[in-house]
Design a protein around this motif. Structure first.
Motif, PDB file in Angstrom:
ATOM      1  N   GLN A   1       6.696 111.506  96.490  1.00 17.24           N
ATOM      2  CA  GLN A   1       8.166 111.020  96.416  1.00 17.24           C
ATOM      3  C   GLN A   1       8.217 110.186  95.260  1.00 17.24           C
ATOM      4  O   GLN A   1       6.864 110.073  94.189  1.00 17.24           O
TER       5      GLN A   1
ATOM      6  N   SER B   1      12.203 111.108  99.128  1.00 11.60           N
ATOM      7  CA  SER B   1      11.027 112.160  99.620  1.00 11.60           C
ATOM      8  C   SER B   1      11.462 113.148 100.659  1.00 11.60           C
ATOM      9  O   SER B   1      12.296 113.141 101.416  1.00 11.60           O
ATOM     10  N   GLY B   2      11.275 114.492  99.783  1.00 14.79           N
ATOM     11  CA  GLY B   2      11.804 115.725 100.243  1.00 14.79           C
ATOM     12  C   GLY B   2      13.039 115.435 100.888  1.00 14.79           C
ATOM     13  O   GLY B   2      13.797 115.817 101.878  1.00 14.79           O
TER      14      GLY B   2
ATOM     15  N   THR C   1      15.146 113.207 101.071  1.00 12.80           N
ATOM     16  CA  THR C   1      15.977 111.807 102.160  1.00 12.80           C
ATOM     17  C   THR C   1      15.646 111.206 100.138  1.00 12.80           C
ATOM     18  O   THR C   1      14.461 110.950 100.141  1.00 12.80           O
TER      19      THR C   1
ATOM     20  N   GLU D   1       5.598 114.124 103.200  1.00 16.16           N
ATOM     21  CA  GLU D   1       6.753 113.744 102.896  1.00 16.16           C
ATOM     22  C   GLU D   1       7.805 114.123 103.407  1.00 16.16           C
ATOM     23  O   GLU D   1       7.526 115.304 103.692  1.00 16.16           O
ATOM     24  N   GLY D   2       9.004 113.240 103.089  1.00 21.23           N
ATOM     25  CA  GLY D   2      10.264 113.776 103.662  1.00 21.23           C
ATOM     26  C   GLY D   2      10.055 112.593 104.938  1.00 21.23           C
ATOM     27  O   GLY D   2      11.111 112.660 105.984  1.00 21.23           O
TER      28      GLY D   2
END
Length: 388
Positions: free
Chosen positions: A243, A276-277, A279, A294-295
């Motif tokens: 992130q 993150s990812g 988002t 991740e995400g």
């Protein structure tokens, strides 16, 4: 020598005992003889039993006394008496040396207790762009290095700072890093005036200067608390595993230890954006983001007392499992932890000041029937064994 026992055999066994080569049967035979021997020369007053040297001296004294009482005419009987007493001396001292060898460690080492394990302190190493490594805890206040026209100083509080009056563009391309070991903590004031507190077992990588850059970006491993200088034109970005956190000027904490299950971001003041990812989540004080992978993250209600305890000089846990508690403890007191038995699922709450020794923290858990042993299997490495 009591009737029924072979003196030559007992002498042979005594020699084996001294070298640790006796069999179980031989030891049993020797013990039976020892228990049955009633010669007055073997009287062992209180305090002698654990001291083979004192026994030897006492028995030699008794033997000499017997010799002085015998006449020349009775020389042969005296020799027999001396032989028996000498055999008894050899056997008893041999047995006691054997016992002492079993009870006393071959090498005396200091006892390690929880109260003897002290808390962490201000210590870290600074690595400059040119490869120089500086141990910060050993330096006196003042200028500690100059790099690309930028002065790096250590103040009286033990914090390092970068001279913000110098805006060398070459310094912006020079990355520095601070590594805080287990059992340590440290603070740094970056070139833009932002302040960072680093917890034990953490590191921060950052440019020596943000001059000429469109953003202020740093990389964190472990845990850090940030007081970011306000700058609406140049966002401040903290990159951790999975992130990035973006702010314009606020105070927040990030827990991103590799051995923790989640990455947790908790603002204390102002808004932060966590990405993150693909988002993005924006949170306010009283909230936190929890990144599972991740995400994959979510917003939760935050407990600021728990999240900021380390920065405020405390060890604090609320409804926490034993593993997460002892991960904190292991980092701050620089110990390794091993578990024996079935680890309970029970949750614990409690706390102590970080300047307390280890025993203060362990008492909280010992009250819940959790037991600990401390050892030093490798010199300089302390092991906490937790038994359930």
């Amino acid at each position: 020598m009591e009737a029924g026992y072979n003196r030559e055999l007992l002498l042979e066994i005594a020699n084996k005992i001294k070298n640790g080569k006796q069999t179980i049967a031989e030891q049993a035979y020797y013990d039976m003889w020892y228990e049955s021997y009633e010669d007055s020369l073997l009287e062992l007053p209180k305090g002698y039993a654990a001291n083979p040297i004192a026994i030897r001296d006492r028995m030699h004294g008794n033997i000499k006394s017997k010799i002085s009482q015998e006449t020349i005419v009775r020389r042969f009987p005296v020799w027999i008496k001396i032989t028996s007493a000498a055999a008894a001396l050899i056997l008893v001292v041999g047995l006691l040396l054997y016992i002492n060898r079993k009870i006393t460690p071959a090498k005396s080492t200091p006892t390690i207790t929880a109260s003897s394990i002290l808390p962490g302190s201000n210590k870290a190493t600074l690595t400059l762009a040119d490869g120089r490594v500086i141990s910060l805890d050993q330096l006196a206040p003042g200028i500690i290095a100059t790099e690309n026209g930028l002065q790096i100083t250590k103040d009286r509080e033990g914090r390092i700072a970068y001279n913000i009056a110098i805006t060398s563009k070459s310094a912006a391309l020079a990355f520095n890093s601070i590594v805080v070991p287990k059992g340590g903590t440290y603070q740094v004031s970056l070139q833009d005036g932002s302040r960072v507190w680093l917890n034990a077992g953490s590191s921060l990588k950052y440019p020596a200067s943000f001059a000429g850059q469109t953003e202020r970006k740093v990389e964190l491993t472990g845990e850090g608390y940030f007081e970011v200088a306000k700058d609406k034109v140049h966002p401040f970005i903290v990159k951790t595993w999975g992130q990035e956190v973006t702010v314009l000027g606020t105070h927040f904490n990030i827990n991103a230890y590799p051995d923790e299950l989640n990455v947790v971001t908790t603002p204390e003041e102002g808004r932060v954006k966590v990405s993150s990812g693909g988002t993005d989540l924006t949170i306010n004080p009283g909230e936190r983001t929890v990144l599972v992978s991740e995400g994959d993250m979510e917003v939760q209600q935050a407990d600021l007392e728990s999240a900021l305890a380390w920065k405020n000089g405390k060890i604090y846990f609320k409804d926490a499992d034993i593993r997460s508690i002892l991960r904190q403890v292991a980092r701050w007191y620089d110990i390794d932890v091993r578990y024996e038995g079935n680890i309970p699922t029970k949750l614990f709450s409690g706390g102590a000041y970080r300047n307390s020794n280890l025993s203060t923290v362990l008492k909280i858990l010992q009250e819940n029937n959790i037991h600990f042993d401390i050892s030093e299997p490798i010199e300089g490495k302390k092991l906490l064994t937790v038994r359930f």
